[in-house]
Scaffold this motif. Structure first.
Motif, PDB file in Angstrom:
ATOM      1  N   PHE A   1      -3.269  -2.861 -18.381  1.00 53.05           N
ATOM      2  CA  PHE A   1      -3.738  -1.767 -17.522  1.00 53.05           C
ATOM      3  C   PHE A   1      -3.254  -0.429 -18.072  1.00 53.05           C
ATOM      4  O   PHE A   1      -2.077  -0.277 -18.388  1.00 53.05           O
ATOM      5  N   SER A   2      -4.148   0.527 -18.177  1.00 50.58           N
ATOM      6  CA  SER A   2      -3.719   1.850 -18.638  1.00 50.58           C
ATOM      7  C   SER A   2      -2.842   2.493 -17.559  1.00 50.58           C
ATOM      8  O   SER A   2      -1.786   3.024 -17.851  1.00 50.58           O
ATOM      9  N   LYS A   3      -3.275   2.424 -16.320  1.00 49.31           N
ATOM     10  CA  LYS A   3      -2.464   2.991 -15.230  1.00 49.31           C
ATOM     11  C   LYS A   3      -1.556   1.881 -14.690  1.00 49.31           C
ATOM     12  O   LYS A   3      -1.725   1.388 -13.567  1.00 49.31           O
TER      13      LYS A   3
ATOM     14  N   ILE B   1       0.850  -1.201   0.000  1.00 45.94           N
ATOM     15  CA  ILE B   1       0.000   0.000   0.000  1.00 45.94           C
ATOM     16  C   ILE B   1       0.884   1.250   0.000  1.00 45.94           C
ATOM     17  O   ILE B   1       0.608   2.221  -0.709  1.00 45.94           O
TER      18      ILE B   1
ATOM     19  N   ALA C   1       2.058  12.679  -9.539  1.00 50.81           N
ATOM     20  CA  ALA C   1       2.297  13.268 -10.856  1.00 50.81           C
ATOM     21  C   ALA C   1       1.745  12.435 -12.011  1.00 50.81           C
ATOM     22  O   ALA C   1       1.101  11.406 -11.807  1.00 50.81           O
ATOM     23  N   HIS C   2       1.996  12.932 -13.203  1.00 49.37           N
ATOM     24  CA  HIS C   2       1.585  12.245 -14.415  1.00 49.37           C
ATOM     25  C   HIS C   2       2.728  11.345 -14.896  1.00 49.37           C
ATOM     26  O   HIS C   2       3.887  11.751 -14.859  1.00 49.37           O
ATOM     27  N   VAL C   3       2.367  10.167 -15.338  1.00 52.06           N
ATOM     28  CA  VAL C   3       3.374   9.297 -15.955  1.00 52.06           C
ATOM     29  C   VAL C   3       2.741   8.632 -17.172  1.00 52.06           C
ATOM     30  O   VAL C   3       1.515   8.584 -17.300  1.00 52.06           O
TER      31      VAL C   3
ATOM     32  N   ARG D   1       1.370   1.774 -13.688  1.00 51.71           N
ATOM     33  CA  ARG D   1       2.279   1.986 -12.551  1.00 51.71           C
ATOM     34  C   ARG D   1       1.815   1.289 -11.273  1.00 51.71           C
ATOM     35  O   ARG D   1       2.630   0.954 -10.427  1.00 51.71           O
ATOM     36  N   TYR D   2       0.488   1.066 -11.166  1.00 51.16           N
ATOM     37  CA  TYR D   2       0.000   0.455  -9.924  1.00 51.16           C
ATOM     38  C   TYR D   2       0.262  -1.047  -9.873  1.00 51.16           C
ATOM     39  O   TYR D   2       0.281  -1.641  -8.805  1.00 51.16           O
TER      40      TYR D   2
ATOM     41  N   LEU E   1       2.089   1.844  -3.446  1.00 53.91           N
ATOM     42  CA  LEU E   1       1.049   2.455  -4.275  1.00 53.91           C
ATOM     43  C   LEU E   1       0.973   3.946  -3.999  1.00 53.91           C
ATOM     44  O   LEU E   1       0.830   4.767  -4.913  1.00 53.91           O
ATOM     45  N   SER E   2       1.044   4.275  -2.734  1.00 53.52           N
ATOM     46  CA  SER E   2       0.945   5.675  -2.328  1.00 53.52           C
ATOM     47  C   SER E   2       2.106   6.471  -2.918  1.00 53.52           C
ATOM     48  O   SER E   2       1.915   7.566  -3.451  1.00 53.52           O
TER      49      SER E   2
ATOM     50  N   ASN F   1       1.808   7.166  -6.538  1.00 57.11           N
ATOM     51  CA  ASN F   1       0.621   7.960  -6.902  1.00 57.11           C
ATOM     52  C   ASN F   1       0.927   9.451  -6.997  1.00 57.11           C
ATOM     53  O   ASN F   1       0.192  10.285  -6.506  1.00 57.11           O
TER      54      ASN F   1
END
Lengths: 347, 347, 347, 347
Positions: free
Chosen positions: D235-237, D16, D25-27, D239-240, D19-20, D23
């Motif tokens: 997954f589009s996002k 967690i 800025a934009h990437v 990074r998670y 993830l934080s 989370n």
């Protein structure tokens, strides 16, 4: 007077005789018989392609879909004309056999233009994995609207495919009509023009139901065999496919029958001069003719069978123009053509 | 002397004659012709099922897979025997046509036992969506090992299916051989015994290649038609399928030919007494016979054709027992049977 | 200054907090937990649809494809816009999940027109089983080109679908942006306007990755669950999907975040007046702006991120116009928008 | 006291936190971000496989099915154990992703035996195209019944696959538990033992939902990417997913958590001595324990959660033996284990 479709006419009597001859004794099933071996050999010879792999199936949809499935991954797309039989008339069979590939329609007319094909291919895959990967190019010769690609037009399309490393499939349901019209050889219209896999159709040209699939590069052959079996298209009593094709090859029956069909179509076009406006000049065995409703009514009253391609005869006034699709199969007689034209002219 | 398969023999001459008769004039394609309508009607009549939907395809794999696809969702599983043709001999065609359904094999012998079927069905879906949902039950009559379900055995299986609300498919590649062996009617072996969709096979029994698929509840009919087309199994010149089936129905040819095949098989079994041990008593047209290698060698030397089911003839000593699969098609003669047995006995 | 995509920004901090809160103790897997039940209930309430079935998946492609698979048979076709995400950006996922259905593109612009839809539907199935059977209509709201359907436009499309008995799917990847822009309720934009299955997207609007699929008629629910599992989209630790959606619903976070994104987009459009020509007025959170190359160069030099939709910046002269796709996600700041416009104007 | 599943426990707090941290800025989306690149690099390093292709997906079913789809043609069959997760617990996902391949179950126990595997492979394809072509071998390590393959057992299986030229897939949902139990390295359990594609699972071992798929021969990588997208698993996002895996790799969290889980399971086994009969010795984090109904009742009354694998507690007499499946995830405490055993013993 039946111009409904090239599948409406009978098979050539030689075909039935060949079946009868093949119907002797026990032979090995599933294409392991001598007649099938012979037919494969003869087709390789006809196509001047001694290394090619040749297989037979009973329907054009099977031939096209199975061929495409060996050329196209499920995450790819097939490039074809907006009027391709594989798009319009196979009820998603290519999507089914490829496991869910897409068909990307090349904008423009019934015949694909090399420039439009290049643009379409170039645009695809611009989004990486978000769109499908580029897959094979599929050419229908003669097209579903009765148009013929010249040899240099085929070459121009296969050159574009080659630029992008894509294989080329030729849907040859009316292969023989095209060869006759072009006055070329089967080899010239296929591998010599850059085609990788061709369907040499028999069903629309006097057979009961046989199409040959020819892989000029035989490496996909084994895969084709497995895919044919799992599609339910491997005939156990294979000799009856082979026998039809054998008769087709004898004394160039394939060429003669297509020649008859094309000739009738040319006669039909000439005979309709003055009464009908043709959407395409006769290039094979199919024309689309705009005729006034009164001509259609007279023809239908006289028992003529053909497909009313556009228009509503019930609703039309006598002078309204409606479009007939007129297809000549090998068995159409000069008399029938003459009678058809006479009725149309008299109306 | 050919006992290789019921697809090794010729078609019955009546079938070729029927093709010849059907080969006249132009008729509508894709099954819209009168002969096809007549054949559908005749099959409904034969099966005492006036509401049934009847369609024809050219291969047994197509018939089974298309039928199953209308009964089974991609997230379901088909219950069948470990030796079911749909499992062993169709190269994943049911998986293909259903869009990826599973086949759950019911443990036990070649014939499914109702208790084992119930246990297998009960165990499935115990894990909710983690395993597949329960789908149709598929019965092969006669089985791939030559065994016959009695009518009450079929009923016991369909009763289990009914308990769970599952439809029942009958793979009847050897339908006629079974009807002859049971001395029952087609209706008794199908809908009267709880079968929802039956395949009435012709290819293994004297046709060139036609199977009828019969939906006793016609609601799946339209779906079947679309699936057949996208599978490439809708013949444009449909009359040639219909003509074969028409000949098959005339004067109960289907019943007579199966009767011949079964009778030859019974003769074969009797004739091999003392020299071979049969794995199954003759119940249709196929037996599995354990014979010493010397018998096999003598038979092969005499030109007998059959499938060596188990064993390696090259490596075997003269007294080693090897298993022959012996299939009698309608065209096998009493003389051939006698000669085969004579050679085996002499060896 | 990042206007690349609404998936480029971070998740809202509430979402991470919700994950953290959900990360306590053991709970049942696969959506059988209380939090998931609560979220389902809340979504039904939000949509004023107490009978609806609600499921969660992690990606938009999964949501759309699984929904379509429950609405569309493999032998059918989906009607959608030429620019539909399901056509352009899912790499054949709908074809895959439906088992090989086709997508029929409705000609015209980015938004489907009811008349064009009717014509397209009417034309399909004119060839019986030769073409696919008609299947669902799929609407993308907001479209991939940033255009918004008014409620009466949605209703006009669903009315056409209803005429033909076809179900309607709404791809709502930017559902919230649309609701904000229309000033309507979720119910008004879905079932009250004739939508059968809607995707309520979260991923593009501040979640890490969750989309809700809402079946207003719950009868397809069980099928959806099986299809989700076999697609590999049933999360074992389902609570982490539910937690995100729970945070999304709290205090209407979904509405607030979409409101922020839309507001920034409107500011951007205003700020670019005079320097850019917009291809569409701002209706949600995405605009396409034609700007001279010198503006693009200045922006790229300043580190602005966005997608150059059309044109080649390397090759372009300073005054050549190139198209930017500019997307505002919830996290874009007013300052970033102002700075972007300032740079563009100064160039 | 929750021993229900290794997906019932929470994610590790580090996950967690990761993830934080991610989370911000934009990437770039879709895995084009730096964190994802770093994670790929770290996994290659961990597996001592600098050339390997590494991809992440969110579920084990997706990981297995997508991996198998790149290894297996639709007309092939996958060889796996009768208890393979891919067979029992994925609702036909492998059949779906491969486009309709079959799963051939290797008879015998939960662990495949090399001899049985060889016999099964040898038997397949004996019927040419009638059965499926041979495809990949899939090994589940640790098995669904809690059993562990020793390194030489894996090697024996991959040697058999190699004999037939077949690729090997390792389903490593409990990969880390196996590595801990064997005291080996990830490389030793995979490519050094002949594995071609491995799934390095995180979901069952402290992540929210991430699995890495590792292609030791990277040539299938591009195909995997397309298949992942069309499966809706890109997954589009992204990074998670990457952030979770990054936390997993930090300070060998993956190894430590599996160590905890395995240790608890060993304690549980020891603690149940005398009261339960174990069906398998503890080799990872899962045991199957036969206990009298009274023990089950006491445990359930005390709130213990676990899966009653066999037996009907309602119907059972106090001394009847019923089987518990007991799974320890990383978060199970020594106290919970002790309390569970104490209650069982006291009953």
């Amino acid at each position: 007077m039946n111009f409904a479709s090239d599948n409406a006419g009978p098979a050539h009597p030689n075909v039935i005789e060949a079946l009868s001859r093949a119907n002797e004794a026990h032979v090995a099933g599933y294409g392991a018989d001598e007649l099938t071996a012979r037919v494969r050999h003869r087709i390789r010879h006809l196509f001047e392609a001694p290394e090619a792999a040749v297989e037979l199936v009973a329907t054009g949809t099977a031939a096209n879909s199975l061929a495409l499935a060996t050329l196209c991954q499920p995450f790819q797309t097939v490039f074809c004309s907006t009027t391709g039989h594989i798009h319009e008339d196979e009820c998603n069979a290519p999507e089914f056999y490829t496991g869910g590939a897409k068909l990307t329609l090349v904008p423009g007319g019934d015949k694909m233009d090399a420039g439009a094909l290049r643009d379409t291919i170039a645009a695809e895959e611009s989004r990486g994995v978000h769109g499908p990967m580029r897959g094979p190019v599929s050419i229908t010769q003669i097209t579903e609207r009765g148009n013929l690609y010249a040899l240099d037009e085929i070459r121009a399309l296969t050159d574009v495919a080659r630029e992008y490393g894509l294989p080329v499939h030729l849907d040859g349901a009316r292969f023989s009509n095209a060869v006759v019209a072009l006055g070329c050889s089967p080899a010239e219209m296929t591998w010599k023009a850059g085609v990788d896999v061709a369907v040499f159709g028999g069903t629309k040209n006097g057979l009961m139901g046989v199409e040959a699939v020819i892989f000029f590069d035989p490496k996909a052959h084994r895969e084709f065999e497995y895919r044919r079996k799992r599609g339910g298209h491997l005939f156990s009593k294979f000799r009856y496919l082979a026998a039809q094709m054998d008769a087709y090859l004898d004394a160039d029956l394939w060429h003669r029958l297509a020649g008859e069909a094309n000739a009738r179509c040319a006669e039909l076009a000439r005979g309709l001069e003055g009464v009908a406006t043709l959407r395409n000049r006769p290039q094979g065995n199919m024309i689309f003719a705009d005729m006034p409703a009164r001509a259609h009514k007279a023809l239908k009253a006289a028992g003529a069978e053909y497909y009313l391609w556009e228009g509503d005869l019930e609703a039309a006034g006598d002078e309204d123009m409606l479009t007939a699709r007129l297809v000549c199969d090998w068995s159409v007689s000069t008399e029938d053509v003459a009678r058809f034209c006479e009725i149309a002219r008299s109306a």
